[in-house]
Design a protein around this motif. Sequence first.
Motif, PDB file in Angstrom:
ATOM      1  N   TYR A  69       0.803  -1.211   0.000  1.00  9.69           N
ATOM      2  CA  TYR A  69       0.000   0.000   0.000  1.00  9.69           C
ATOM      3  C   TYR A  69       0.844   1.273   0.000  1.00  9.69           C
ATOM      4  O   TYR A  69       1.643   1.504   0.893  1.00  9.69           O
ATOM      5  N   ILE A 100      -9.118  -9.448   2.669  1.00  8.36           N
ATOM      6  CA  ILE A 100      -9.760  -8.779   1.539  1.00  8.36           C
ATOM      7  C   ILE A 100      -8.882  -8.860   0.289  1.00  8.36           C
ATOM      8  O   ILE A 100      -7.659  -8.764   0.376  1.00  8.36           O
ATOM      9  N   ASP A 102      -8.447  -6.805  -3.187  1.00  7.72           N
ATOM     10  CA  ASP A 102      -8.803  -5.516  -3.792  1.00  7.72           C
ATOM     11  C   ASP A 102      -8.281  -5.538  -5.228  1.00  7.72           C
ATOM     12  O   ASP A 102      -8.898  -6.124  -6.112  1.00  7.72           O
ATOM     13  N   LYS A 130     -13.426  -7.387  -3.192  1.00  4.44           N
ATOM     14  CA  LYS A 130     -13.855  -6.126  -3.827  1.00  4.44           C
ATOM     15  C   LYS A 130     -13.590  -6.277  -5.326  1.00  4.44           C
ATOM     16  O   LYS A 130     -12.662  -5.707  -5.881  1.00  4.44           O
ATOM     17  N   GLU A 150     -16.127   0.152  -1.481  1.00  8.30           N
ATOM     18  CA  GLU A 150     -16.126   1.082  -0.347  1.00  8.30           C
ATOM     19  C   GLU A 150     -14.996   0.659   0.575  1.00  8.30           C
ATOM     20  O   GLU A 150     -14.642  -0.526   0.627  1.00  8.30           O
ATOM     21  N   PHE A 151     -14.430   1.614   1.298  1.00  9.25           N
ATOM     22  CA  PHE A 151     -13.302   1.271   2.160  1.00  9.25           C
ATOM     23  C   PHE A 151     -13.818   0.716   3.485  1.00  9.25           C
ATOM     24  O   PHE A 151     -14.521   1.401   4.225  1.00  9.25           O
ATOM     25  N   VAL A 152     -13.463  -0.538   3.743  1.00  5.00           N
ATOM     26  CA  VAL A 152     -13.980  -1.204   4.940  1.00  5.00           C
ATOM     27  C   VAL A 152     -12.915  -1.337   6.027  1.00  5.00           C
ATOM     28  O   VAL A 152     -11.720  -1.429   5.739  1.00  5.00           O
ATOM     29  N   MET A 157      -9.228  -5.488   9.759  1.00  2.00           N
ATOM     30  CA  MET A 157      -8.854  -4.509   8.718  1.00  2.00           C
ATOM     31  C   MET A 157      -8.740  -3.098   9.291  1.00  2.00           C
ATOM     32  O   MET A 157      -9.507  -2.708  10.166  1.00  2.00           O
ATOM     33  N   ASP A 158      -7.778  -2.357   8.724  1.00  6.65           N
ATOM     34  CA  ASP A 158      -7.436  -1.062   9.314  1.00  6.65           C
ATOM     35  C   ASP A 158      -7.583   0.100   8.339  1.00  6.65           C
ATOM     36  O   ASP A 158      -7.646  -0.085   7.126  1.00  6.65           O
TER      37      ASP A 158
HETATM   38  C1  7HP Z   1      -7.046  -3.001   1.313  1.00  6.57           C
HETATM   39  C2  7HP Z   1      -7.924  -2.660   2.331  1.00  6.57           C
HETATM   40  N1  7HP Z   1      -7.771  -2.586   3.666  1.00  6.57           N
HETATM   41  C3  7HP Z   1      -8.852  -2.225   4.366  1.00  6.57           C
HETATM   42  N2  7HP Z   1     -10.054  -1.902   3.813  1.00  6.57           N
HETATM   43  C4  7HP Z   1     -10.215  -1.967   2.498  1.00  6.57           C
HETATM   44  O1  7HP Z   1     -11.399  -1.655   1.947  1.00  6.57           O
HETATM   45  C5  7HP Z   1      -9.124  -2.349   1.703  1.00  6.57           C
HETATM   46  N3  7HP Z   1      -8.949  -2.523   0.359  1.00  6.57           N
HETATM   47  N4  7HP Z   1      -7.684  -2.916   0.163  1.00  6.57           N
END
Ligand code: 7HP
Length: 178
Positions: A69, A100, A102, A130, A150-152, A157-158
Motif C-alpha cells: 500500500y 480482503i 482488492d 472487492k 467502499e473502504f472497509v 482490517m485497518d
Molecule cells: C485493502 C484494504 N484494507 C482495508 N479496507 C479496504 O477496503 C481495503 N482494500 N484494500
Amino acid sequence: MDNNIKYVMYGAEEIERKVKEIARQISHDYQGKEVLLVCVLKGSIIFTADLLRYISVPVKMDTIAVSSYGNATESSGVVRLLKDLDEAIKDVHVLIVEDIIDSGLTLEYLINMLKQRQPASVKVCALLDKRERRKNNIIADYTGFIIPNEFVIGYGMDYNEDYRQLPYIGVLKPEVYQ
Ligand code: 7HP
Ligand code: PRP
C-alpha cells in the motif's frame, strides 16, 4: 458507534456464520489431507484465528507479511516481502488466507512466489472480495462476501492501523480519507 463509520456492512454474528460455512467447505474439500493456513499479516489475523478453530481436518498455520500500500487506501502496485514463512512448504497443501482482495496484486505476487516452492497445492480463501477493483484475474477458491467499492475497516482490517479491533465490518466515511 464511531463517528467516522458510515454503516455496518456485516455484524459479528453474520461474520461468524460465514466463517463457519467456509470452514465446513474447507474441511470437506481437504478430507484425508493436512492443510497449512498462511495468514497474510496483519489484516488476516482475526479471520485466520477464527477459521482455524472451525476446521475439522488436521491444520497448521504460518504467517507471511508483504507491503503493497502506497498510501492508506490505494495500492502502490509494487509488492514487497516483509516477512517470509517460517517453514518450507514442499509437498504441503497451502491455503492462503486473506481478509480482503482488492486489486489482486498482493495475491498474484504471493501465489507466484509460493508456487515456486513445489507445494502439493496452493489455494486462496478470502473473507471479502472487492471484485470491481481487480487489476488481474485472481479469484479466491473460497470467498466470504463480494463487496462494493467502499473502504472497509474492522475484523482485522485497518485505516492507518486503526479500527482492527472492531468486531464488525464497517464502511469508513470517505471524508475521513479523502
Ligand atoms: C485493502 C484494504 N484494507 C482495508 N479496507 C479496504 O477496503 C481495503 N482494500 N484494500
Ligand atoms: C490489505 C489486505 C490484503 C491487501 C489486498 O493488506 O490485507 O493483503 O491489502 O490488496 P490488493 O488486492 O490491492 O493487493 P494491507 O497492505 O492493507 O496490509 P495489512 O493487512 O497489514 O493491513
